[in-house]
Design a protein around this motif. Structure first.
Motif: not given
Length: 213
Positions: A36-37, A43-44, A110-113, A162-164
């Motif tokens: 994770v960055t 953000h999330v 799991q959440r970040i995926l 990435l989740a950004t």
């Protein structure tokens, strides 16, 4: 020439589909192996917290739309969060809340995926938009070339999974520019409405949207 044109028309969708599959595969491989960055939890968590509480105290330096979409898959999780009585919530410490949200063993991964899967959808939408716009200007060869360059661009390979909000912002920008071009080419109420909708979406993704004007 006609035969060559027909051949290109027939094979182009398959090449485009292959490019999307390659991009998705590379992005998913990176999403499942990269740690994770530092800014993904921010953000999330900001998107998730505003969705479940209606409170925008976490990182108000960005509009919420892209963050909401990244956080949508996490709404199914059980248990209330965030606990509004915690000190971190009271002072709006987004990084402390992010660590609490994502450092839980197994669940955090799991959440970040889930959020990264949404980010990959943004990447594929961007590739599709690039292909469509390039075809408008340069035909099928230009569309395939442009899509290939973006699909294997080191910057998009690094950020596309990435989740950004970087890729969503790029998608919003290119969509607005396409709508602006269509409207300037032939002004109609419908095209003006699409342009207005595009700008509205853009303003809800990142505050630096004014540069697009």
């Amino acid at each position: 020439r006609a035969a060559g044109g027909c051949g290109m028309t027939a094979v182009a969708p398959w090449i485009a589909a292959l490019l999307l599959v390659c991009a998705a595969g590379l992005a998913w491989s990176a999403a499942t192996t990269d740690s994770v960055t530092v800014d993904e939890p921010a953000h999330v968590v900001a998107g998730y917290a505003s969705l479940v509480t209606g409170d925008f105290r976490l990182s108000p330096d960005h509009p919420p739309l892209a963050r909401w979409l990244l956080a949508l898959p996490l709404l199914e999780q059980s248990g209330p969060w965030p606990a509004v009585e915690t000190e971190a919530w009271q002072r709006g410490d987004i990084f402390a809340l992010g660590r609490d949200f994502f450092e839980t063993p197994n669940e955090g991964e799991q959440r970040i995926l889930k959020s990264r899967a949404v980010a990959i959808c943004f990447l594929l939408a961007l590739l599709s938009a690039v292909a469509w716009i390039a075809r408008e200007f340069h035909g099928l060869p230009g569309a395939l070339l442009a899509t290939t360059l973006v699909a294997f661009d080191p910057g998009f390979l690094a950020h596309g999974h990435l989740a950004t909000i970087d890729v969503p912002f790029s998608l919003a920008i290119i969509s607005v520019l396409a709508c602006a071009h269509r409207w300037l080419e032939r002004p109609t109420p419908g095209r003006l409405a699409l342009l207005a909708l595009g700008f509205a979406t853009l303003t809800l993704v990142k505050l630096s949207w004014v540069l697009v004007v």
